[in-house]
Design an enzyme around this catalytic site. Structure first.
Site, PDB file in Angstrom:
ATOM      1  NE  ARG A  25     -32.689 -13.520  -9.076  1.00  0.00           N
ATOM      2  CZ  ARG A  25     -33.766 -13.138  -9.772  1.00  0.00           C
ATOM      3  NH1 ARG A  25     -33.707 -12.073 -10.549  1.00  0.00           N
ATOM      4  NH2 ARG A  25     -34.887 -13.820  -9.688  1.00  0.00           N
ATOM      5  NE  ARG A  47     -14.810   7.691  -9.153  1.00  0.00           N
ATOM      6  CZ  ARG A  47     -15.480   7.658  -7.994  1.00  0.00           C
ATOM      7  NH1 ARG A  47     -14.841   7.760  -6.846  1.00  0.00           N
ATOM      8  NH2 ARG A  47     -16.803   7.534  -7.984  1.00  0.00           N
TER       9      ARG A  47
END
Length: 283
Positions: free
Chosen positions: A172, A263
């Site tokens: 943004r 992970r």
């Protein structure tokens, strides 16, 4: 903490010796205090010390008893939002971060508890502990921070690990059309070398097709920003999961162990698995 916050805006070039005071004060006043989660503060107290009376909500705190001492830790944000202003903890925190822990006008400067009972657990304190006790305290009460560059697809997976704290480069507020980014967008290509169902020729075709698509997306983004004058916060809608992102990730060693268990597993996607193995080796 300042550096982690500036990752969001790619404004680390503005850092100087005392820029953190204004930056972090403004961050705290704006309510975007997640940046304060990247620094952890631990105190050692006697085993019979009343921890509960100094803390409004224990949910965000780690408390353990090791070697005849009680250890209390949390990130700066948790201390700021949940520490009673009349506690001895608050007095210690105010001396560490005077620009954040300002005196409450409704509380007398003298605290109801003797702050001399509380010891800051810093590097010097840890080095004075027997190795086994030091290991236990570090495991539960200190933190490790890593800055990662990976795809948005990967960061979506990272932020699911809720015991960690994150600061991520903002699509943004970061305009990739500007000089700061060299008027270019970085992408992270999927890794196909472990896909046994694909031949080398098929992998090359897939890679070329994805590269062509990403090149068109980059051109479309710049057309929206440069030609149609669309704000970056709206133009980001066309950016894909392959867009590269910088993210800072902070957690305790015990949090990282939980991350590695999930992970580093063979079933994890290749990109996040590679990251997990790299961090585990460093830790």
């Amino acid at each position: 903490m300042e550096y982690c916050g500036r990752v969001c805006y790619k404004s680390d070039s503005k850092i100087n010796d005392d820029s953190y005071v204004k930056f972090l004060t403004n961050i705290a006043k704006s309510g975007h205090s997640s940046v304060l989660e990247h620094e952890r503060v631990c105190f050692a107290v006697s085993a019979d010390f009343d921890v509960e009376s100094g803390i409004k909500c224990k949910k965000f705190f780690s408390v353990s008893e090791v070697g005849g001492k009680k250890y209390v830790s949390a990130n700066v944000r948790a201390w700021l939002e949940n520490c009673n202003a009349d506690s001895a903890f608050y007095a210690k925190l105010k001396s560490l971060y005077p620009f954040l822990f300002e005196a409450n006008i409704n509380i007398k400067e003298e605290t109801s508890s003797d702050s001399s009972e509380i010891a800051l657990v810093d590097g010097a304190y840890l080095s004075s502990l027997p190795s086994e006790i030091k290991k236990q305290v570090e495991y539960l009460h200190t933190s490790r921070t890593f800055q990662l560059v990976c795809s948005r697809a990967c960061t979506h997976q990272l932020v699911r690990h809720r015991s960690f704290s994150f600061s991520q480069q903002s699509q943004r507020y970061c305009n990739f059309s500007g000089e700061k980014f060299g008027h270019s967008i970085d992408f992270i290509m999927p890794i196909f070398d472990d896909k046994k169902e694909f031949s080398d020729e098929e992998k090359e075709k897939v890679t070329n097709r994805i590269s062509e698509m990403l090149s068109r997306i980059e051109s479309d983004y710049f057309a929206l920003v440069d030609e149609l004058h669309l704000r970056a916060e709206d133009a980001r809608a066309v950016l894909p999961n392959a867009a590269a992102s910088v993210i800072v990730m902070t957690g305790r060693p015990c949090d990282w162990d939980g991350f590695f268990a999930l992970r580093c597993d063979a079933h994890a996607q290749r990109e996040i698995r590679d990251i997990a193995f790299a961090i585990r080796e460093l830790i």
